[in-house]
Design a protein around this motif. Sequence first.
Motif: not given
Length: 259
Positions: A80-108
């Motif tokens: 979850r991008g927001l959680q990653g951002s809250a833990q100190g990760m840069e928000r844009t990077t965290a959100d892109y990681m969250g987007m990739l997670a949605t692709v994994m779920n879509a493929l499943a």
Amino acid sequence: MTLPRPADATQQKAGSGKPPVDPKAKYRRVMLKISGEALMGDQGYGLHPPTVRRIAEEVQSVQEMGVEICMVIGGGNIFRGLQGSAQGMERTTADYMGMLATVMNALAMQAALEALQIHTRVISAIRMDEVAEPYIRRRAVRHLEKKRVCIFAAGTGNPYFTTDTAATLRANEMSCEAIFMGKQVDGVYDKDPKKHADAVRYDNITYDEALLKNLKVMDASAFALARDNDLPIIVFALDEPGGFKGILAGEGTYTKVAG
């Protein structure tokens, strides 16, 4: 010279091989939005294949009614991008990681649907041609017309936007008639029913009432987009067997948010 008349709608449907739309169906094209957490089952993380299959069977039951289905799945079960951002990760990077997670779920979900012999397309807002189609609106509409389930992945392709916003945006672009929000509760309540025994569920509520009472049906940007385009939001319990099909036919327990 008299030109031949086009075949009527019934003849066209019969000749095309497409299932006719069940007269009980209240909508002909819908968006189903579910969270990534819905795919976890009783696990605390990741994908639970039996749960993914059960949700796929819910989609199958509606697809067999002749209803055209779009889907957007969150990525919170993986990242979850927001959680990653809250833990100190840069928000844009965290959100892109969250987007990739949605692709994994879509493929499943695609794999589960195609195991049920349902033709499916994963359409990504971020180009990754080896695993998903790029988003092209006209192509996506054509997939729906051919009764393929379209799973929109990678959000809007932009950071700072949630999958709620992506679902509402794509629903409008695809001319969906309603957004179905699959939740862990059977509608919108005045307070958390898991914490308050006296919580009251709404059968119907307007956009303005939901905003005034701060009911948080979806995030503010997504909600405003739905309200401005008069797109109804149906909130229902995804874990109720047969619930998606029943509610599409006007049965069962749910909350409708509309103008």
